[in-house]
Scaffold this motif. Structure first.
Motif, PDB file in Angstrom:
ATOM      1  N   SER A  52       0.906  -1.268  -0.023  1.00  0.00           N
ATOM      2  CA  SER A  52      -0.048   0.005   0.063  1.00  0.00           C
ATOM      3  C   SER A  52       0.842   1.331   0.063  1.00  0.00           C
ATOM      4  CB  SER A  52      -1.012  -0.019   1.302  1.00  0.00           C
ATOM      5  OG  SER A  52      -0.048   0.115   2.418  1.00  0.00           O
ATOM      6  N   GLY A  53       2.162   1.148   0.262  1.00  0.00           N
ATOM      7  CA  GLY A  53       3.056   2.175   0.259  1.00  0.00           C
ATOM      8  C   GLY A  53       3.382   2.770   1.591  1.00  0.00           C
ATOM      9  N   GLY A  54       2.663   2.182   2.753  1.00  0.00           N
ATOM     10  CA  GLY A  54       2.558   2.548   3.859  1.00  0.00           C
ATOM     11  C   GLY A  54       4.105   3.045   4.540  1.00  0.00           C
ATOM     12  N   LEU A  55       4.936   2.211   4.358  1.00  0.00           N
ATOM     13  CA  LEU A  55       6.437   2.412   4.894  1.00  0.00           C
ATOM     14  C   LEU A  55       7.076   3.534   3.936  1.00  0.00           C
ATOM     15  CD1 LEU A  55       7.884  -1.015   5.219  1.00  0.00           C
ATOM     16  CD2 LEU A  55       7.322   0.614   7.106  1.00  0.00           C
ATOM     17  N   GLY A  56       6.901   3.820   2.902  1.00  0.00           N
ATOM     18  CA  GLY A  56       7.607   5.000   2.302  1.00  0.00           C
ATOM     19  C   GLY A  56       6.660   6.191   2.278  1.00  0.00           C
ATOM     20  N   ILE A  57       5.564   6.269   2.465  1.00  0.00           N
ATOM     21  CA  ILE A  57       4.518   7.291   2.791  1.00  0.00           C
ATOM     22  C   ILE A  57       4.999   8.085   4.201  1.00  0.00           C
ATOM     23  CG2 ILE A  57       2.423   8.318   3.129  1.00  0.00           C
ATOM     24  CD1 ILE A  57       1.651   6.443   0.559  1.00  0.00           C
ATOM     25  N   GLU A  58       5.186   6.904   5.198  1.00  0.00           N
ATOM     26  CA  GLU A  58       5.745   7.221   6.508  1.00  0.00           C
ATOM     27  C   GLU A  58       6.859   8.058   6.411  1.00  0.00           C
ATOM     28  OE1 GLU A  58       4.888   7.663  10.366  1.00  0.00           O
ATOM     29  OE2 GLU A  58       3.497   6.530   9.215  1.00  0.00           O
ATOM     30  N   ALA A  59       7.806   7.403   5.560  1.00  0.00           N
ATOM     31  CA  ALA A  59       9.263   8.272   5.467  1.00  0.00           C
ATOM     32  C   ALA A  59       9.146   9.562   4.849  1.00  0.00           C
ATOM     33  CB  ALA A  59       9.993   7.287   4.653  1.00  0.00           C
ATOM     34  N   LEU A  60       8.400   9.753   4.047  1.00  0.00           N
ATOM     35  CA  LEU A  60       7.992  10.970   3.467  1.00  0.00           C
ATOM     36  C   LEU A  60       7.416  12.019   4.502  1.00  0.00           C
ATOM     37  CD1 LEU A  60       6.518   9.977  -0.163  1.00  0.00           C
ATOM     38  CD2 LEU A  60       8.857  11.279   0.299  1.00  0.00           C
ATOM     39  N   SER A  61       6.448  11.682   5.306  1.00  0.00           N
ATOM     40  CA  SER A  61       5.840  12.311   6.388  1.00  0.00           C
ATOM     41  C   SER A  61       6.773  12.558   7.247  1.00  0.00           C
ATOM     42  CB  SER A  61       4.713  11.668   6.838  1.00  0.00           C
ATOM     43  OG  SER A  61       4.152  12.234   8.063  1.00  0.00           O
ATOM     44  N   ARG A  62       7.992  11.884   7.557  1.00  0.00           N
ATOM     45  CA  ARG A  62       8.841  11.981   8.663  1.00  0.00           C
ATOM     46  C   ARG A  62      10.216  13.012   7.984  1.00  0.00           C
ATOM     47  NH1 ARG A  62       8.617   8.247  13.242  1.00  0.00           N
ATOM     48  NH2 ARG A  62       6.587   7.392  13.227  1.00  0.00           N
ATOM     49  N   MET A  74      -0.563  -5.255  -9.543  1.00  0.00           N
ATOM     50  CA  MET A  74      -1.193  -4.090 -10.105  1.00  0.00           C
ATOM     51  C   MET A  74      -2.044  -3.323  -9.126  1.00  0.00           C
ATOM     52  SD  MET A  74      -0.886  -2.272 -12.672  1.00  0.00           S
ATOM     53  CE  MET A  74      -1.692  -0.622 -13.018  1.00  0.00           C
ATOM     54  N   LYS A  75      -2.694  -4.210  -8.243  1.00  0.00           N
ATOM     55  CA  LYS A  75      -3.567  -3.607  -7.447  1.00  0.00           C
ATOM     56  C   LYS A  75      -2.903  -2.836  -6.145  1.00  0.00           C
ATOM     57  CE  LYS A  75      -5.903  -7.463  -6.600  1.00  0.00           C
ATOM     58  NZ  LYS A  75      -6.506  -8.589  -5.920  1.00  0.00           N
ATOM     59  N   ALA A  76      -1.417  -3.420  -6.026  1.00  0.00           N
ATOM     60  CA  ALA A  76      -0.727  -2.627  -4.942  1.00  0.00           C
ATOM     61  C   ALA A  76      -0.220  -1.441  -5.593  1.00  0.00           C
ATOM     62  CB  ALA A  76       0.596  -3.572  -4.577  1.00  0.00           C
ATOM     63  N   ILE A  77       0.261  -1.284  -7.084  1.00  0.00           N
ATOM     64  CA  ILE A  77       0.506  -0.056  -7.617  1.00  0.00           C
ATOM     65  C   ILE A  77      -0.559   1.041  -7.624  1.00  0.00           C
ATOM     66  CG2 ILE A  77       1.253   0.916  -9.772  1.00  0.00           C
ATOM     67  CD1 ILE A  77       3.425  -0.555  -8.280  1.00  0.00           C
ATOM     68  N   GLN A  78      -1.715   0.594  -7.892  1.00  0.00           N
ATOM     69  CA  GLN A  78      -3.133   1.443  -7.985  1.00  0.00           C
ATOM     70  C   GLN A  78      -3.105   1.932  -6.365  1.00  0.00           C
ATOM     71  OE1 GLN A  78      -5.755  -1.365  -9.555  1.00  0.00           O
ATOM     72  NE2 GLN A  78      -5.386  -0.561 -11.384  1.00  0.00           N
ATOM     73  N   THR A  79      -3.087   1.186  -5.217  1.00  0.00           N
ATOM     74  CA  THR A  79      -3.357   1.614  -3.988  1.00  0.00           C
ATOM     75  C   THR A  79      -2.141   2.514  -3.524  1.00  0.00           C
ATOM     76  OG1 THR A  79      -4.363  -0.541  -3.456  1.00  0.00           O
ATOM     77  CG2 THR A  79      -3.648   1.040  -1.597  1.00  0.00           C
ATOM     78  N   VAL A  80      -0.939   2.505  -4.068  1.00  0.00           N
ATOM     79  CA  VAL A  80       0.484   3.466  -3.808  1.00  0.00           C
ATOM     80  C   VAL A  80      -0.051   4.666  -4.105  1.00  0.00           C
ATOM     81  CG1 VAL A  80       2.523   3.839  -4.128  1.00  0.00           C
ATOM     82  CG2 VAL A  80       2.027   1.434  -3.409  1.00  0.00           C
ATOM     83  N   LYS A  81      -0.576   4.516  -5.911  1.00  0.00           N
ATOM     84  CA  LYS A  81      -0.797   6.108  -6.217  1.00  0.00           C
ATOM     85  C   LYS A  81      -1.964   6.518  -5.672  1.00  0.00           C
ATOM     86  CE  LYS A  81       1.309   4.861 -10.758  1.00  0.00           C
ATOM     87  NZ  LYS A  81       0.824   4.489 -12.128  1.00  0.00           N
ATOM     88  N   GLU A  82      -2.964   5.985  -5.117  1.00  0.00           N
ATOM     89  CA  GLU A  82      -4.098   6.583  -4.286  1.00  0.00           C
ATOM     90  C   GLU A  82      -3.756   7.145  -3.195  1.00  0.00           C
ATOM     91  OE1 GLU A  82      -8.454   4.899  -3.254  1.00  0.00           O
ATOM     92  OE2 GLU A  82      -7.561   3.869  -5.073  1.00  0.00           O
ATOM     93  N   LEU A  84      -0.713   8.037  -2.378  1.00  0.00           N
ATOM     94  CA  LEU A  84       0.315   9.320  -2.544  1.00  0.00           C
ATOM     95  C   LEU A  84      -0.705  10.425  -2.794  1.00  0.00           C
ATOM     96  CD1 LEU A  84       2.870   7.344  -4.622  1.00  0.00           C
ATOM     97  CD2 LEU A  84       3.195   8.697  -2.258  1.00  0.00           C
ATOM     98  N   ARG A  85      -1.702  10.176  -3.673  1.00  0.00           N
ATOM     99  CA  ARG A  85      -2.451  11.448  -4.041  1.00  0.00           C
ATOM    100  C   ARG A  85      -3.236  11.995  -2.978  1.00  0.00           C
ATOM    101  NH1 ARG A  85      -3.482   8.772  -8.902  1.00  0.00           N
ATOM    102  NH2 ARG A  85      -5.302   7.469  -7.803  1.00  0.00           N
ATOM    103  N   SER A  86      -3.797  11.067  -1.965  1.00  0.00           N
ATOM    104  CA  SER A  86      -4.561  11.506  -0.758  1.00  0.00           C
ATOM    105  C   SER A  86      -3.529  12.277   0.212  1.00  0.00           C
ATOM    106  CB  SER A  86      -5.210  10.405  -0.063  1.00  0.00           C
ATOM    107  OG  SER A  86      -4.547   9.577   0.519  1.00  0.00           O
ATOM    108  N   THR A  87      -2.342  11.810   0.329  1.00  0.00           N
ATOM    109  CA  THR A  87      -1.343  12.532   1.122  1.00  0.00           C
ATOM    110  C   THR A  87      -0.801  13.705   0.619  1.00  0.00           C
ATOM    111  OG1 THR A  87       0.224  11.001   0.506  1.00  0.00           O
ATOM    112  CG2 THR A  87      -0.731  10.146   2.474  1.00  0.00           C
ATOM    113  N   GLY A  88      -0.580  13.809  -0.745  1.00  0.00           N
ATOM    114  CA  GLY A  88      -0.143  15.151  -1.323  1.00  0.00           C
ATOM    115  C   GLY A  88       1.499  14.753  -1.633  1.00  0.00           C
ATOM    116  N   PHE A  89       1.569  13.552  -1.716  1.00  0.00           N
ATOM    117  CA  PHE A  89       3.070  12.885  -1.948  1.00  0.00           C
ATOM    118  C   PHE A  89       3.441  12.785  -3.279  1.00  0.00           C
ATOM    119  CE2 PHE A  89       3.453  12.218   2.823  1.00  0.00           C
ATOM    120  CZ  PHE A  89       4.230  13.338   3.196  1.00  0.00           C
TER     121      PHE A  89
END
Length: 188
Positions: A52-62, A74-82, A84-89
């Motif tokens: 879902s991108g949780g670790l990388g998004i956490e790193a960006l937030s920090r 593919m479902k993971a890639i779509q979730t990561v992109k979603e 990233l969009r919702s967090t503004g990253f």
């Protein structure tokens, strides 16, 4: 699932639909970042089995400047992109659908050196030791960078893997976390 700390603290994250991807729990994620940070002053990270991108998004937030996210699903890639969009990253990220080994070889060709690498492969298909070896041989990690490996608690990674030394190891139920740094021989 949510962002634990930093600029996007408390922001909810979507999980990958289905049962093929196991997200890192908030408790384990918080423990990981307490081991390796908890905050960063820039740098570039690799979230190799992004889910879902949780670790990388956490790193960006920090405080990390940029994260490259890779997953083969593919479902993971779509979730990561979603997420990233919702967090503004979105602008701070590159997202690729690829197998881990092929992605590492493509990264070598680009000459990227990471400050942090997150390896959280499916527990039943782990090749963490060979990946650590490859990352070391190709010098994909900066000399003061770290590699975080999340793995099943039944998997016992070595204290030394390639040119890296495990400096932290914690177990949380069925999940273990190993953190590796370059060995203290002054090279890397």
């Amino acid at each position: 699932m949510r962002v634990i700390s930093g600029t996007k603290k408390g922001h909810p994250l979507k999980a990958v639909p289905g049962k093929d991807t196991r997200p890192t729990t908030d408790k384990v994620k918080e423990s990981i970042f307490n081991m390796i940070g908890p905050y960063f002053e820039g740098g570039i990270a690799l979230d190799l089995f992004a889910g879902s991108g949780g670790l990388g998004i956490e790193a960006l937030s920090r405080g990390v400047n940029q994260v490259i996210f890779v997953d083969r699903d593919m479902k993971a890639i779509q979730t990561v992109k979603e997420n990233l969009r919702s967090t503004g990253f979105t602008e701070a990220a590159e997202v690729y659908r690829n197998e881990a080994e092929r992605a590492l070889k493509a990264i070598v060709k680009r000459g990227i050196v990471f400050d942090s690498i997150f390896l959280d492969p499916p527990y039943k298909k782990q090749k963490l030791e060979s990946m650590l070896q490859f990352i070391g041989e190709q010098s994909l990690l900066s000399t003061d960078g770290f590699i975080m490996c999340e793995h099943g608690s039944d998997v016992h990674l070595p204290h030394v893997a390639g040119p890296f030394e495990r400096v932290r190891y914690e177990t949380y139920g069925i999940v273990s976390v190993s953190v590796y740094y370059w060995m203290n021989d002054g090279e890397g």
